[in-house]
Enzyme design. Structure first.
Site, PDB file in Angstrom:
ATOM      1  N   ARG A  64     -18.225 -13.480  -3.189  1.00 29.74           N
ATOM      2  CA  ARG A  64     -18.524 -14.243  -4.405  1.00 29.74           C
ATOM      3  C   ARG A  64     -19.961 -14.019  -4.857  1.00 29.74           C
ATOM      4  O   ARG A  64     -20.232 -13.916  -6.061  1.00 29.74           O
ATOM      5  CB  ARG A  64     -18.237 -15.725  -4.153  1.00 29.74           C
ATOM      6  CG  ARG A  64     -16.745 -16.033  -4.116  1.00 29.74           C
ATOM      7  CD  ARG A  64     -16.442 -17.368  -3.451  1.00 29.74           C
ATOM      8  NE  ARG A  64     -15.021 -17.709  -3.572  1.00 29.74           N
ATOM      9  CZ  ARG A  64     -14.061 -17.195  -2.804  1.00 29.74           C
ATOM     10  NH1 ARG A  64     -14.373 -16.320  -1.852  1.00 29.74           N
ATOM     11  NH2 ARG A  64     -12.795 -17.556  -2.974  1.00 29.74           N
ATOM     12  N   GLY A 132      -8.838  -7.876  -0.795  1.00 30.64           N
ATOM     13  CA  GLY A 132      -8.047  -8.742  -1.662  1.00 30.64           C
ATOM     14  C   GLY A 132      -8.895  -9.684  -2.485  1.00 30.64           C
ATOM     15  O   GLY A 132      -8.638  -9.894  -3.676  1.00 30.64           O
ATOM     16  N   SER A 207      -2.057 -17.971  -5.046  1.00 34.12           N
ATOM     17  CA  SER A 207      -3.351 -17.550  -4.506  1.00 34.12           C
ATOM     18  C   SER A 207      -4.471 -18.288  -5.228  1.00 34.12           C
ATOM     19  O   SER A 207      -4.546 -18.260  -6.462  1.00 34.12           O
ATOM     20  CB  SER A 207      -3.546 -16.036  -4.664  1.00 34.12           C
ATOM     21  OG  SER A 207      -4.860 -15.667  -4.273  1.00 34.12           O
ATOM     22  N   SER A 208      -5.350 -18.917  -4.460  1.00 37.35           N
ATOM     23  CA  SER A 208      -6.516 -19.580  -5.050  1.00 37.35           C
ATOM     24  C   SER A 208      -7.476 -18.566  -5.658  1.00 37.35           C
ATOM     25  O   SER A 208      -8.308 -18.914  -6.504  1.00 37.35           O
ATOM     26  CB  SER A 208      -7.239 -20.410  -3.988  1.00 37.35           C
ATOM     27  OG  SER A 208      -7.810 -19.570  -2.995  1.00 37.35           O
ATOM     28  N   SER A 244      -5.223 -23.451  -0.502  1.00 32.17           N
ATOM     29  CA  SER A 244      -6.565 -22.976  -0.139  1.00 32.17           C
ATOM     30  C   SER A 244      -7.624 -23.576  -1.054  1.00 32.17           C
ATOM     31  O   SER A 244      -8.496 -22.881  -1.584  1.00 32.17           O
ATOM     32  CB  SER A 244      -6.622 -21.440  -0.173  1.00 32.17           C
ATOM     33  OG  SER A 244      -5.635 -20.878   0.649  1.00 32.17           O
ATOM     34  N   ASP A 375      -6.706 -19.023   7.015  1.00 30.34           N
ATOM     35  CA  ASP A 375      -7.122 -17.856   7.786  1.00 30.34           C
ATOM     36  C   ASP A 375      -7.307 -18.131   9.273  1.00 30.34           C
ATOM     37  O   ASP A 375      -7.523 -17.191  10.054  1.00 30.34           O
ATOM     38  CB  ASP A 375      -8.402 -17.259   7.193  1.00 30.34           C
ATOM     39  CG  ASP A 375      -8.105 -16.381   5.985  1.00 30.34           C
ATOM     40  OD1 ASP A 375      -6.920 -16.281   5.608  1.00 30.34           O
ATOM     41  OD2 ASP A 375      -9.043 -15.801   5.411  1.00 30.34           O
ATOM     42  N   LYS A 402      -0.512 -12.117   2.674  1.00 30.94           N
ATOM     43  CA  LYS A 402      -1.853 -11.688   3.062  1.00 30.94           C
ATOM     44  C   LYS A 402      -1.814 -10.200   3.423  1.00 30.94           C
ATOM     45  O   LYS A 402      -0.910  -9.472   3.024  1.00 30.94           O
ATOM     46  CB  LYS A 402      -2.349 -12.544   4.228  1.00 30.94           C
ATOM     47  CG  LYS A 402      -2.535 -14.019   3.880  1.00 30.94           C
ATOM     48  CD  LYS A 402      -3.736 -14.228   2.989  1.00 30.94           C
ATOM     49  CE  LYS A 402      -4.051 -15.700   2.789  1.00 30.94           C
ATOM     50  NZ  LYS A 402      -5.280 -15.911   1.992  1.00 30.94           N
ATOM     51  N   ARG A 406       1.700 -12.888   7.720  1.00 27.84           N
ATOM     52  CA  ARG A 406       1.044 -13.544   8.851  1.00 27.84           C
ATOM     53  C   ARG A 406       1.882 -14.641   9.497  1.00 27.84           C
ATOM     54  O   ARG A 406       1.427 -15.258  10.458  1.00 27.84           O
ATOM     55  CB  ARG A 406      -0.313 -14.114   8.418  1.00 27.84           C
ATOM     56  CG  ARG A 406      -1.370 -13.048   8.254  1.00 27.84           C
ATOM     57  CD  ARG A 406      -2.741 -13.621   8.043  1.00 27.84           C
ATOM     58  NE  ARG A 406      -3.684 -12.556   7.726  1.00 27.84           N
ATOM     59  CZ  ARG A 406      -4.834 -12.732   7.117  1.00 27.84           C
ATOM     60  NH1 ARG A 406      -5.212 -13.955   6.756  1.00 27.84           N
ATOM     61  NH2 ARG A 406      -5.626 -11.709   6.860  1.00 27.84           N
ATOM     62  N   LYS A 480     -12.548  -4.328   8.622  1.00 31.28           N
ATOM     63  CA  LYS A 480     -12.469  -4.961   7.306  1.00 31.28           C
ATOM     64  C   LYS A 480     -13.444  -6.125   7.194  1.00 31.28           C
ATOM     65  O   LYS A 480     -14.063  -6.326   6.145  1.00 31.28           O
ATOM     66  CB  LYS A 480     -11.042  -5.435   7.056  1.00 31.28           C
ATOM     67  CG  LYS A 480     -10.834  -6.206   5.761  1.00 31.28           C
ATOM     68  CD  LYS A 480      -9.376  -6.575   5.591  1.00 31.28           C
ATOM     69  CE  LYS A 480      -9.165  -7.511   4.415  1.00 31.28           C
ATOM     70  NZ  LYS A 480      -9.516  -6.909   3.120  1.00 31.28           N
TER      71      LYS A 480
END
Length: 501
Positions: A64, A132, A207-208, A244, A375, A402, A406, A480
């Site tokens: 961000r 992502g 998805s947030s 989320s 997560d 994801k 998951r 990652k």
């Protein structure tokens, strides 16, 4: 062992340490992911006299900040940005959109000179890899350019949902052209602007990151419009409950730090967001907090091993939903103590820390919603195998979209330990391993498929505490987010690391 040389076909075999864990001091190069050998770690005994380590800076915050650096006017200085595959992709992306960046102090300080919201792309195409978060956040920003830009991503990212965001951008005036005859739900696409302000509605249950992406770009809608319409606020109304939630709160918090306020209301349990016109981002310095999700693997290690451990840069005031994970572990029987010795913390380059103390008896199973801390679900599932009673996790249906599935993929792997897991559409129940199975596992050499998912790789690594050895397929997937993860395990005392290519 050099993680930077792991290939896509690499598996990694290792075993637990028989004696107590060791305290670890991580230098600046390791903290930013630049370490090239384990000699760059120094093992110390500090005032805590327990294993202690620092985790990388939060990649959620870093992604961000990089976007905010791109959109801000002036040069922002960020301290503690981690260096991993996701961040490298993000930096290449903002460079292609007109920002400039440079590193100082062994890579611990990142300077970004932004565009002030004027996107003049020097690249005709951007490759977004597996990142992502950045893929979602940067897509609306790329649409600020009137010059067409091709966005493409890895095969893994192409399987993840993007259509709701594309549809929202079309409503805002973007031109989006899918690849010819593409049957994929997301990339590649060619898009161009300009974007114009318009009221939006969007589902909050997928998805947030879609919500964060639209809020971040909102100050620069109608950038070319000089009429009264340019003074209209941007409104985003959700049509289903937000998953989320902590990630959207994090986005709003960081936007405020850079000069843009997002107003928030709830109507009949649904979120409404408003960004008033006339706001813009201004460059500023920012220190990245420690990654609370990365910390979760070491909390798990402590609880399964039964030894106290400290993380010396754990944020006490994080807006991350996963920060609530410590409360879940407390409900299971763990205790946490803040580290307040300023002399000790300063020696680690930190101002706050946290110590976990495992219970003397077995952990208790819990029933908990993971909707706002998705997560850490893989970590909690592994920990739950050592509890005395079952653990029931709800609010997890969106985890199927994801880097891997998951829910189902995790269940497949943990069943190799003899685990019983009941899977539902939006929930899972993890039953403790019986004493018989626990005893048998201590002499077993097990192979786990990470499904090319960094979160599964790190969570499954904890199974080495239950087995003779563990082999992780596609072990390099940790690059990652935490490329030096295995080095930290080595310094804590895990042994027998063997690369199999």
């Amino acid at each position: 062992m050099n993680e930077s040389n792991l290939s896509v076909t690499t598996s990694l075999t290792f075993a637990k340490r028989q004696g107590p864990l060791r305290p670890v001091k991580i230098n600046a190069a390791l903290l930013t992911g630049n370490a090239s050998s384990s000699s760059e770690l120094s093992v110390i005994r500090d005032a805590l006299d327990i294993p202690a380590l620092a985790v990388l800076g939060s990649k959620y915050v870093a992604n961000r900040l990089i976007v905010l650096g791109l959109l801000s006017a002036g040069t922002s200085t960020f301290t503690g940005i981690p260096v991993n595959e996701d961040i490298e992709i993000a930096l290449a992306g903002i460079k292609g959109l007109g920002a400039k960046f440079s590193y100082e102090e062994q890579g611990t300080i990142l300077n970004i000179t932004g565009t002030g919201g004027r996107i003049n792309s020097s690249a005709s195409a951007l490759f977004l890899g597996d990142n992502g978060t950045f893929s979602r956040l940067v897509t609306p920003i790329a649409a600020l350019s009137e010059k067409p830009i091709v966005l493409d991503a890895s095969s893994q990212m192409k399987r993840r949902p993007m259509s709701p965001l594309f549809e929202s951008l079309t409503t805002l005036g973007a031109t989006i052209v899918r690849a010819h005859k593409s049957s994929l739900p997301s990339f590649p696409v060619t898009l161009s602007g300009p974007l114009q302000n318009n009221d939006l509605t969007l589902a909050g249950s997928i998805s947030s990151q879609f919500i964060s992406a639209l809020l971040l770009v909102a100050p620069y809608l109608n950038a070319l419009d000089k009429t009264s319409a340019a003074r209209k606020p941007f409104t985003l109304k959700l049509t289903s409950p937000l998953v989320s939630r902590g990630y959207v709160h994090l986005t709003r918090r960081l936007m405020k730090e850079f000069g843009v306020i997002v107003d928030h209301e709830e109507h009949k349990g649904l979120d409404h967001f408003t960004v008033k016109a006339g706001q813009s981002y201004l460059a500023r310095p920012y220190v990245v907090e420690g990654d609370v999700v990365a910390a979760s693997y070491f909390w798990g290690l402590s609880l399964i091993k039964g030894e106290s451990l400290a993380i010396t840069n754990y944020p006490q005031d994080s807006f991350m939903g996963e920060a609530a994970f410590t409360s879940v572990l407390e409900e299971m029987g763990a205790k946490f103590e803040k580290i307040t010795d300023s002399n000790l913390l300063s020696s680690w380059g930190s101002k706050q820390g946290l110590r976990i103390i495992p219970p003397k008896s077995r952990l208790r199973g819990v029933t908990v919603s993971m909707k706002n801390m998705p997560d850490v679900v893989p970590t909690l599932a592994v920990i739950a195998l050592s509890a005395a009673t079952p653990t029931h996790l709800t609010g997890i249906g969106h985890l199927r979209y994801k880097e891997s599935n998951r829910i189902d993929d995790l269940a497949v792997e943990l069943r190799k330990l003899g685990a019983r897991m009941d899977i539902e559409a939006d929930a899972m129940t993890i039953f403790p391993l019986s004493e018989k199975i626990r005893t048998e596992n201590r002499n077993r050499n097990l192979i786990f498929d990470t499904h090319h998912d960094h979160r599964l790789a790190m969570a499954l690594s904890l199974c080495a505490l239950m087995c003779k050895t563990v082999t992780l397929l596609s072990a390099e997937s940790v690059a990652k987010s935490f490329p030096t993860y295995y080095k930290v395990l080595q310094e804590l005392g895990f042994t027998g690391f063997t690369e199999n290519k």
